[in-house]
Design a protein around this motif. Structure first.
Motif, PDB file in Angstrom:
ATOM      1  N   ARG A   2       0.854  -1.186   0.000  1.00  0.00           N
ATOM      2  CA  ARG A   2       0.000   0.000   0.000  1.00  0.00           C
ATOM      3  C   ARG A   2       0.894   1.240   0.000  1.00  0.00           C
ATOM      4  O   ARG A   2       2.036   1.203   0.447  1.00  0.00           O
ATOM      5  CB  ARG A   2      -0.938   0.016   1.214  1.00  0.00           C
ATOM      6  CG  ARG A   2      -1.985  -1.093   1.170  1.00  0.00           C
ATOM      7  CD  ARG A   2      -3.076  -0.904   2.190  1.00  0.00           C
ATOM      8  NE  ARG A   2      -4.080  -1.953   2.066  1.00  0.00           N
ATOM      9  CZ  ARG A   2      -5.229  -1.985   2.729  1.00  0.00           C
ATOM     10  NH1 ARG A   2      -5.531  -1.024   3.589  1.00  0.00           N
ATOM     11  NH2 ARG A   2      -6.075  -2.970   2.549  1.00  0.00           N
ATOM     12  N   TYR A   4       1.668   5.308   1.025  1.00  0.00           N
ATOM     13  CA  TYR A   4       1.480   6.283   2.093  1.00  0.00           C
ATOM     14  C   TYR A   4       1.924   7.638   1.563  1.00  0.00           C
ATOM     15  O   TYR A   4       3.017   7.759   0.992  1.00  0.00           O
ATOM     16  CB  TYR A   4       2.302   5.908   3.331  1.00  0.00           C
ATOM     17  CG  TYR A   4       1.928   6.709   4.544  1.00  0.00           C
ATOM     18  CD1 TYR A   4       1.010   6.222   5.471  1.00  0.00           C
ATOM     19  CD2 TYR A   4       2.460   7.980   4.764  1.00  0.00           C
ATOM     20  CE1 TYR A   4       0.642   6.971   6.580  1.00  0.00           C
ATOM     21  CE2 TYR A   4       2.098   8.739   5.864  1.00  0.00           C
ATOM     22  CZ  TYR A   4       1.192   8.231   6.765  1.00  0.00           C
ATOM     23  OH  TYR A   4       0.808   8.979   7.855  1.00  0.00           O
ATOM     24  N   LEU A  24       2.855  -2.620   7.272  1.00  0.00           N
ATOM     25  CA  LEU A  24       1.434  -2.319   7.152  1.00  0.00           C
ATOM     26  C   LEU A  24       0.673  -2.753   8.397  1.00  0.00           C
ATOM     27  O   LEU A  24      -0.371  -2.186   8.722  1.00  0.00           O
ATOM     28  CB  LEU A  24       0.852  -3.015   5.921  1.00  0.00           C
ATOM     29  CG  LEU A  24       1.221  -2.381   4.572  1.00  0.00           C
ATOM     30  CD1 LEU A  24       0.825  -3.295   3.418  1.00  0.00           C
ATOM     31  CD2 LEU A  24       0.544  -1.031   4.429  1.00  0.00           C
ATOM     32  N   ALA A  27       0.350  -0.191  12.324  1.00  0.00           N
ATOM     33  CA  ALA A  27      -0.296   1.027  11.837  1.00  0.00           C
ATOM     34  C   ALA A  27      -0.870   1.809  13.015  1.00  0.00           C
ATOM     35  O   ALA A  27      -0.461   1.648  14.160  1.00  0.00           O
ATOM     36  CB  ALA A  27      -1.382   0.659  10.833  1.00  0.00           C
ATOM     37  N   SER A 102      -2.344   3.365   2.973  1.00  0.00           N
ATOM     38  CA  SER A 102      -2.221   3.106   4.400  1.00  0.00           C
ATOM     39  C   SER A 102      -2.504   4.366   5.211  1.00  0.00           C
ATOM     40  O   SER A 102      -2.866   4.283   6.384  1.00  0.00           O
ATOM     41  CB  SER A 102      -0.811   2.591   4.708  1.00  0.00           C
ATOM     42  OG  SER A 102      -0.647   2.355   6.077  1.00  0.00           O
TER      43      SER A 102
END
Length: 568
Positions: A2, A4, A24, A27, A102
């Motif tokens: 993902r 960011y 990930l 978080a 994210s």
């Protein structure tokens, strides 16, 4: 994998980071604490451009994992001066996950008020916020949906956040587009206001890809099955969080008239009028929704849509913390009254705990009378206008209390206590003392534990266990209301993460993440200048016996810190 986004508001430059695997999984609250420490934020002015504002979604964001789409918002708190992670439901975390994001961090400050737009193609634009300035959240949300369509999620800085009021949170839209799910505590809305970001608009898209989707879906199904088997989860769905009020009033631990009593109604007089049973029956009889999901996929559905006698919506949600602080703490005794002021607070995007405690202090000072709904509305009106009085009120309980010379100011680290009197509800009280977040029950709530025969060490050990589990849940994007399943099934949670991202994490990962988070938050506050005395309850909790139990607080900051030190 993902993405960011690191967004520099000074020059509108954007750096894209790619995260994968374990990065990930760590978080939310863990990511916030780690990021703020690494960026040496502890000593900065929290309302300066040097204070980053972090939006972090958990590893299950975008999926249908029940209560797995929570969002963490973090920064240095302008209210407490310490670290802040404000947790929320709504659709924003879900939308980020659907876009395979994210999260994002805002750095610096914009020269002009802007709306940040993030599309499903990951295009980021900055547009003028002029049409939305000064508006309440409901009108601003309506206009933003009118412009950008229905398939979006919003983060909103309300009118109090615009002038940097420390009671302001950040509002997020729920599944029906109401801007009523708040990352409420610690003044995060003021930080968004200092950056001159009025709104963030994120596209909603589709469920994102996962490494082993079939295995993940199996874990999601099993988690849901376990939830359905829990009696407490069933009760949350039937009665909502207001059911907590039935219990706290019965044991005499509810905040009443600025924490001067623990009961608003004698239990012998029938169901508590501001409790879950009464509210659910009243609301159902009027045609309201007694069960409602605050975020997509949630099976707990502890929220509600509360309506008036004509079946018209007054507010959503009407929940325990608001009932306790804007309601009984201010002397209100009927849910209709609390719902009306709750709706106004939602429109302003303010923390109903902080505002309710602040108004209770105003009433204690004689500025208004306990039980006066009109006075509460007048205070909120002044806050919306940003008048001289309104700007004072918007600074929160500690500052307002000192301004009026009030002796009973219910705060820890300058943040108002949640709706659990620590003289009676002791484990939660110790949590509110010890957490780096300020007086926040969500850091480790165990309100139903009877502690009369327990030592300070035993009470603190219970608190520490709850704090570790809550920090872990907040770091995984999970709602703490699923704790009866989450805490007993670390292996299932980790299996789901491993399936989602191809990791090889051990079940110990969950509690290790929670403990690491607590240690980092504590370290941040030490760097910010906090000392043991900052964890102490206000004197009146120790000196004033609470009716009807006649209990006083019995745990000192020094004693609970000695117990905690063994964990750190």
């Amino acid at each position: 994998m993902r993405k960011y986004f690191h967004i520099d508001l000074n020059d509108r430059s954007i750096e894209t980071q790619t995260l994968s695997g374990e990065a990930l999984a760590r978080a939310g609250r863990h990511f916030i604490a780690k990021t703020l420490l690494e960026n040496d934020v502890a000593t900065v002015d929290p309302l300066s451009p040097d204070n980053p504002l972090i939006f972090s979604a958990g590893p299950f964001a975008g999926s249908n994992f029940s209560n797995g789409n929570r969002l963490s918002v973090g920064c240095k708190s302008p209210l407490t001066g310490g670290i802040k992670e404000a947790n929320t439901g709504g659709t924003f975390g879900f939308a980020l996950g659907q876009l395979e994001l994210s999260g994002l961090t805002l750095y610096g400050a914009s020269d002009e008020w802007v709306v940040i737009r993030i599309t499903k193609e990951h295009e980021i634009t900055f547009e003028s916020a002029e049409p939305y300035m000064g508006l309440g959240n409901f009108e601003a949300s309506r206009l933003l949906h009118e412009k950008y369509g229905d398939k979006i999620s919003l983060a909103l800085c309300g009118p109090v956040g615009e002038y940097l009021g420390l009671t302001s949170g950040i509002a997020f839209t729920d599944p029906e587009q109401r801007p009523v799910r708040l990352a409420a505590r610690g003044g995060v809305g003021a930080v968004m206001g200092a950056k001159k970001v009025k709104a963030i608009v994120v596209d909603r898209h589709k469920m994102p890809p996962f490494t082993d989707r079939k295995k993940l879906m199996g874990s999601i199904k099993q988690y849901g099955k376990l939830l359905r088997e829990q009696p407490v989860i069933e009760n949350f769905g039937k009665l909502g969080t207001a059911m907590v009020g039935d219990y706290t009033n019965t044991i005499g631990g509810m905040p009443v008239r600025n924490f001067s009593s623990g009961q608003i109604q004698d239990p012998k007089d029938g169901p508590l009028q501001v409790g879950g049973q009464f509210i659910a029956e009243l609301n159902a009889g009027r045609g309201g929704e007694t069960t409602h999901a605050c975020m997509p996929g949630c099976m707990i559905k502890c929220s509600n849509v509360y309506v008036d006698e004509q079946g018209e919506e007054i507010c959503s949600p009407l929940e325990y913390e608001t009932i306790g602080l804007m309601g009984t703490n201010c002397g209100l005794t009927h849910p209709d009254q609390i719902a009306r002021v709750n709706h106004i607070a939602n429109d302003l995007g303010v923390d109903s705990i902080e505002v309710g405690a602040m108004i209770g202090v105003l009433m204690e000072a004689g500025v208004g009378d306990f039980g006066d709904e009109g006075f509460i509305k007048d205070v909120l009106t002044e806050m919306h206008k940003g008048s001289e009085k309104g700007r004072l009120y918007a600074q929160g309980t500690e500052r307002v209390g000192k301004h009026f010379g009030v002796k009973r100011i219910p705060v820890i680290k300058k943040q108002a206590l949640s709706a659990y009197d620590p003289r009676v509800i002791e484990v939660t009280g110790v949590t509110m003392m010890l957490t780096a977040q300020g007086a926040d029950h969500t850091a480790g709530n165990m309100h139903s534990i009877v502690c009369d025969d327990k030592t300070t060490e035993e009470v603190t050990e219970l608190s520490m266990g709850a704090q570790k589990n809550s920090a872990a849940a907040d770091s995984l994007g999970l709602c703490v209301f699923g704790r009866s399943v989450t805490e007993a099934n670390s292996e299932l949670i980790v299996e789901a993460i491993n399936a989602a991202y191809g990791c090889e994490l051990d079940p110990s990962f969950v509690l290790e993440t929670g403990l690491e988070t607590l240690k980092m938050e504590h370290e941040f506050n030490l760097q910010a200048g906090f000392v043991t005395e900052d964890d102490q309850l206000p004197d009146f909790f120790y000196n004033e016996a609470l009716a009807p139990s006649h209990k006083t607080a019995r745990h000192s900051a020094q004693a609970v810190n000695e117990v905690r030190s063994a964990h750190f």
